[in-house]
Scaffold this motif. Sequence first.
Motif, PDB file in Angstrom:
ATOM      1  N   ARG A   8      37.871   1.067  33.542  1.00 19.60           N
ATOM      2  CA  ARG A   8      38.552   2.235  34.107  1.00 19.60           C
ATOM      3  C   ARG A   8      38.819   2.078  35.609  1.00 19.60           C
ATOM      4  N   TRP A   9      38.214   1.043  36.201  1.00 20.42           N
ATOM      5  CA  TRP A   9      38.333   0.872  37.640  1.00 20.42           C
ATOM      6  C   TRP A   9      39.451  -0.103  37.987  1.00 20.42           C
ATOM      7  N   GLU A  10      39.945   0.029  39.196  1.00 23.02           N
ATOM      8  CA  GLU A  10      41.005  -0.863  39.647  1.00 23.02           C
ATOM      9  C   GLU A  10      40.449  -2.279  39.850  1.00 23.02           C
ATOM     10  N   ASP A  11      41.132  -3.254  39.289  1.00 26.55           N
ATOM     11  CA  ASP A  11      40.773  -4.662  39.483  1.00 26.55           C
ATOM     12  C   ASP A  11      41.374  -5.082  40.822  1.00 26.55           C
ATOM     13  N   ASP A  12      40.679  -4.719  41.914  1.00 28.59           N
ATOM     14  CA  ASP A  12      41.293  -4.735  43.239  1.00 28.59           C
ATOM     15  C   ASP A  12      41.023  -5.986  44.070  1.00 28.59           C
ATOM     16  N   VAL A  13      40.303  -6.966  43.529  1.00 26.79           N
ATOM     17  CA  VAL A  13      40.102  -8.218  44.262  1.00 26.79           C
ATOM     18  C   VAL A  13      41.192  -9.185  43.814  1.00 26.79           C
ATOM     19  N   PRO A  14      42.054  -9.632  44.731  1.00 28.99           N
ATOM     20  CA  PRO A  14      43.165 -10.505  44.347  1.00 28.99           C
ATOM     21  C   PRO A  14      42.690 -11.784  43.660  1.00 28.99           C
TER      22      PRO A  14
END
Length: 274
Positions: free
Chosen positions: A171-177
């Motif tokens: 449910r969380w943003e996969d925010d590490v490029p």
Amino acid sequence: SLAGRGVREITLLGQSVMSYGRKNAVWSANHTSPLGFEEPLPRLLETVAAVPGIMRVRFTSGHPSGCTAELARAMAAIPQVCEHLHLPVQSGSDRILRRMGRGYSADGYRRAVERLRRRVPDISLTTDVIVGFPSETETDFELTRALLEDIGFDNAFVFKYSPRPGTPAMRWEDDVPADEKMRRNKALLEDQEARGLRLNRPLVGRSIEVLVEGPSRTNRRRMAGRTRTNKIVIFDPFPGIKAGDMMTVKIERALSQTLYGTGAVVLDAGRQRS
């Protein structure tokens, strides 16, 4: 049954192997541990080790909550129990560990390792690590990097985070490029390469007990086996050597994850295979 077929090494496998017997009764009220163990898993290790023909016992995967003083005593007191434990850490950041729901802190993990090493000073520890977990910062990553060096793992399996269906993290943003995950992954692997060499080089010149597994997968003209500390050993064969034999190998060369040597003495000939 396995011992009767010539098996020499047993691995007790479970995603929560250290929870064995915590919620359900597994020993009868009149069962007595010869070594005085009260916890279910140490009793199981003791019982499996007592089976005639079983020369090595392992269990995986571990969890810091299961690294009790009694388990450490069992690993030291039962000769068949190998001096190795796979103990996933996943992160060295307490914030990330909480998000993962791991149930321990970095210091809690360290204390678990201290309990094991107090009883088994030469224990080999391997672990799993995830880089790029949602919201992992550079500071979080460096905490992981420092913890791995502080513990001094013999090997680390490093994974780049990817979303898994059914998990809270989905449910969380996969925010590490992706390129940053790759950089962190590479950095930890390079650290482990240097660490593994540092730990393995002192073994050169020593003769070490090896359980033969069979021909090497990368060179069928050589044999492969494992030490009690779960290190892979490649060595030149000699007539009659087969899977399941217990022998000593003199280590002549060490890489970060593999040892190379020459077979010296067969300690015990196996009937079939490990």
